[in-house]
Design a protein around this motif. Structure first.
Motif, PDB file in Angstrom:
ATOM      1  N   TYR A 152      -0.730   4.598   8.740  1.00 19.99           N
ATOM      2  CA  TYR A 152       0.504   3.891   8.373  1.00 19.99           C
ATOM      3  C   TYR A 152       1.538   3.896   9.494  1.00 19.99           C
ATOM      4  CZ  TYR A 152       4.723   2.631   5.835  1.00 19.99           C
ATOM      5  OH  TYR A 152       5.873   2.018   5.441  1.00 19.99           O
TER       6      TYR A 152
ATOM      7  N   MET B 226      -7.180   4.605  -5.184  1.00 21.67           N
ATOM      8  CA  MET B 226      -7.324   3.674  -4.068  1.00 21.67           C
ATOM      9  C   MET B 226      -8.737   3.790  -3.493  1.00 21.67           C
ATOM     10  SD  MET B 226      -3.835   4.014  -1.970  1.00 21.67           S
ATOM     11  CE  MET B 226      -2.257   4.063  -2.799  1.00 21.67           C
TER      12      MET B 226
ATOM     13  N   GLU C 213      -8.688   2.034   1.826  1.00 25.69           N
ATOM     14  CA  GLU C 213      -7.227   2.036   1.655  1.00 25.69           C
ATOM     15  C   GLU C 213      -6.658   3.406   1.990  1.00 25.69           C
ATOM     16  OE1 GLU C 213      -6.179  -1.320  -1.728  1.00 25.69           O
ATOM     17  OE2 GLU C 213      -6.950   0.602  -2.384  1.00 25.69           O
TER      18      GLU C 213
ATOM     19  N   ARG D 219       2.372   1.808  -3.407  1.00 25.08           N
ATOM     20  CA  ARG D 219       1.404   2.400  -4.330  1.00 25.08           C
ATOM     21  C   ARG D 219       1.190   3.876  -4.003  1.00 25.08           C
ATOM     22  NH1 ARG D 219      -2.996  -1.314  -2.746  1.00 25.08           N
ATOM     23  NH2 ARG D 219      -4.446   0.022  -3.850  1.00 25.08           N
ATOM     24  N   ALA D 220       1.211   4.206  -2.719  1.00 18.23           N
ATOM     25  CA  ALA D 220       1.036   5.602  -2.327  1.00 18.23           C
ATOM     26  C   ALA D 220       2.196   6.450  -2.836  1.00 18.23           C
ATOM     27  CB  ALA D 220       0.924   5.712  -0.809  1.00 18.23           C
ATOM     28  N   VAL D 221       3.423   5.924  -2.700  1.00 19.92           N
ATOM     29  CA  VAL D 221       4.595   6.660  -3.173  1.00 19.92           C
ATOM     30  C   VAL D 221       4.524   6.839  -4.682  1.00 19.92           C
ATOM     31  CG1 VAL D 221       7.096   6.531  -3.476  1.00 19.92           C
ATOM     32  CG2 VAL D 221       6.077   5.978  -1.273  1.00 19.92           C
TER      33      VAL D 221
ATOM     34  N   LEU E 119       0.840  -1.197   0.000  1.00 20.73           N
ATOM     35  CA  LEU E 119       0.000   0.000   0.000  1.00 20.73           C
ATOM     36  C   LEU E 119       0.876   1.249   0.000  1.00 20.73           C
ATOM     37  CD1 LEU E 119      -3.020   0.867   0.257  1.00 20.73           C
ATOM     38  CD2 LEU E 119      -2.661   0.980   2.722  1.00 20.73           C
ATOM     39  N   ALA E 120       1.934   1.208   0.810  1.00 20.67           N
ATOM     40  CA  ALA E 120       2.837   2.358   0.884  1.00 20.67           C
ATOM     41  C   ALA E 120       3.535   2.580  -0.453  1.00 20.67           C
ATOM     42  CB  ALA E 120       3.866   2.146   1.995  1.00 20.67           C
TER      43      ALA E 120
ATOM     44  N   TYR F 267      -5.970   9.759  -2.614  1.00 19.75           N
ATOM     45  CA  TYR F 267      -5.433   8.859  -3.627  1.00 19.75           C
ATOM     46  C   TYR F 267      -6.585   8.347  -4.474  1.00 19.75           C
ATOM     47  CZ  TYR F 267      -0.764   8.844  -1.686  1.00 19.75           C
ATOM     48  OH  TYR F 267       0.480   9.207  -1.275  1.00 19.75           O
TER      49      TYR F 267
ATOM     50  N   LEU G 266      -4.018   4.137   5.000  1.00 24.21           N
ATOM     51  CA  LEU G 266      -2.738   4.828   4.793  1.00 24.21           C
ATOM     52  C   LEU G 266      -2.518   5.879   5.872  1.00 24.21           C
ATOM     53  CD1 LEU G 266      -2.214   5.508   1.015  1.00 24.21           C
ATOM     54  CD2 LEU G 266      -0.619   4.463   2.598  1.00 24.21           C
TER      55      LEU G 266
END
Lengths: 304, 245
Positions: free
Chosen positions: B102, B91, B95, A182-184, A179-180, B88, B99
């Protein structure tokens, strides 16, 4: 004209099957190129050489050190991933120090990628020499489906490739680090604000992509041979595959790889085997003419 | 809780902030007001570490945090909520929210915080499996505020939570911000909707050209003639009367 083959469906099926097998390998390399592109907005031109290094790593582990083939595959992936992270940390990241990160450093990064490709090729030349090394893997008798003979290395390649893609998909979709990543890839500033260690994730993306390239190298080793110059043609074809599928799209990279693989095999079988390497680029040109964003490309990527 | 003194920063060689002093007391809402291009968002970026601090200091919870990397600052409990467009889009709602959490590893507390966010914004619960690209402007704003809450912050910095939203939705969002404050989270809110922000906040700063022009209790600022003149449209009415006479 000895290469004109009487048309029959079982040989057509065989060509498609071989095309799919080689195509998944293109797909894996293209996946890495797309991963780096979607994450960092740069095209990694040294990726072909990482693939070549991966193949040599596999050769060393399996032939010189005598590990079983699947173990050699995994170890080559790990080594290439570390090589990729090392290259990123020590060389590429320096270019981003001027400010703006990877996106702004684009042009310098491309040149640095080319340079890295030359450096890696020469390092490999110094270590392993210019000759082609055979990569023998004894897997036993080929499979027989009616008229079609499928060597076990092809079956294993397809299986491993599907396994790799499946685990990558699971990793990106279901785990926290995925997930991280994809976020980046989608937006680095917001990723920072979520508390994600963005530079670390960029290293991880590089490692992942290079590990995939190495897997492709070890998988293709038994079908062809391993040599220093094997990288650049693979880079071009994987690049073609990535563009055909839609640059930056991960499913697109795989589909693009399959299309390029099949086109290559059918072209070699029914048009001319002497120009086997042309068909990938023919497809590339056609796709760019009629659908420049690629088959699965997102026309306007949403980026802040 | 947050204390900014003499902060200067900018983009490249262009200086934007020219010595900003600002502080947020625990459990309060502070409004930072100003028009476009006055340095509001730049200040938030410097606070959350996205921009390097040239001079001055930022103290949060008694610790200096200037020029720490952004992902370290989030871990101190200072969370920035960006504008709604910075969700995002590719997403899902859930999700996006996960995040936000996180930096945390306490699964049980994360689950209960997720429920709390859904209770603040029931619309997000209905849409939790949808891509956030499919949400309306108001829903995306709820999403980014909820995502900020998922970090379990001590201080939440909101970047124009009312931007480009219908008045009814702005009311909802502001009411929720008030509820968030009651749970013990301090809030620094950047706004262009000056009247609404001052009605909600305890203290306000008005920034122009990278310096704090006026500061004071929100109650006093609303009736301050200078604020009225520049933001609340007081003089426009007056001059029009003069023109007619």
């Amino acid at each position: 004209m000895d290469f004109v083959i009487n048309f029959d469906f079982s040989s057509l099926f065989a060509f498609i099957l071989f095309g799919l097998t080689i195509g998944v390998v293109y797909g894996i390399v293209a996946l890495g190129i797309s991963l780096i592109y979607s994450g960092l907005d740069i095209v990694h031109f040294a990726h072909g050489e990482v693939y070549m290094f991966g193949a040599f790593f596999g050769l060393v582990f399996s032939k010189t050190l005598g590990f079983p083939y699947p173990v050699a595959l995994v170890m080559a992936m790990i080594c290439a991933a570390m090589l990729g992270m090392f290259i990123e940390r020590v060389f590429y990241r320096r270019l981003t120090k001027g400010g703006g990160g990877y996106t702004v450093a684009g042009m310098g990064m491309i040149i640095c990628g080319f340079a890295m490709s030359i450096v890696l090729m020469n390092v490999a030349f110094l270590i392993w020499g210019a000759g082609a090394e055979p990569f023998h893997v004894d897997l036993g008798m080929p499979y027989q489906f009616g008229d079609i003979t499928l060597p076990k290395s092809y079956a294993l390649t397809a299986l491993m490739a599907i396994l790799l893609m499946g685990s990558l998909h699971y990793f990106l979709k279901k785990t926290k680090i995925g997930l991280a990543i994809r976020a980046v890839a989608a937006n680095k500033d917001i990723a920072y604000l979520m508390g994600i260690n963005v530079p670390l994730m960029i290293s991880l993306i590089f490692g992942l992509a290079c590990g995939l390239a190495a897997a492709a190298g070890v998988l293709i080793g038994p079908m062809q041979s391993v040599q220093v110059e094997m990288g650049y043609l693979m880079l071009l074809k994987a690049f073609a595959a990535a563009v055909v599928g839609g640059f930056g799209s991960l499913p697109g990279a795989i589909i693009g790889g399959l299309i390029v693989g099949i086109a290559e095999n059918l072209g070699a079988a029914y048009i001319s085997p002497n120009h086997k390497d042309i068909y990938a680029f023919l497809i590339l040109i056609l796709v760019l003419m009629f659908k420049p964003s690629g088959l699965f490309g997102v026309v306007a990527r949403v980026k802040a | 809780m947050l204390k900014v003194s003499g902060l200067t920063t900018g983009y490249g060689k262009i200086q934007i902030l020219r010595g900003v002093n600002l502080s947020v007391a625990e459990g309060t809402i502070v409004a930072l007001l100003g028009g476009n291009g006055t340095g509001k968002s730049t200040l938030l970026k410097a606070l959350s570490g996205l921009l390097p601090v040239w001079e001055g200091s930022i103290e949060f919870d008694g610790e200096p945090i200037q020029n720490l990397p952004p992902h370290t600052i989030v871990r101190t409990g200072l969370t920035q909520v960006t504008q709604g467009k910075d969700s995002y889009p590719a997403m899902t709602v859930e999700e996006n929210l996960m995040l936000g959490a996180y930096v945390r590893n306490d699964k049980v507390a994360i689950a209960s915080d997720l429920e709390r966010v859904y209770s603040f914004f029931p619309r997000l619960l209905e849409r939790r499996k949808q891509l956030s690209a499919t949400l309306s402007g108001g829903e995306v704003q709820m999403l980014v505020v909820g995502r900020g809450l998922m970090a379990s912050p001590k201080l939440l910095m909101l970047d124009e939570p009312s931007a480009a939203l219908a008045p009814k939705i702005v009311m909802d969002i502001f009411a929720t911000i008030n509820r968030i404050r009651k749970t013990g989270v301090s809030i620094l809110m950047v706004e262009q909707n000056v009247r609404m922000a001052l009605l909600l906040a305890e203290y306000g700063y008005i920034i122009r050209d990278g310096v704090i022009l006026i500061e004071g209790k929100a109650r006093d600022l609303i009736s301050d003639p200078n604020v009225k003149a520049s933001f609340l449209g007081g003089t426009v009415v007056d001059t029009s009367r003069e023109i007619k006479a």
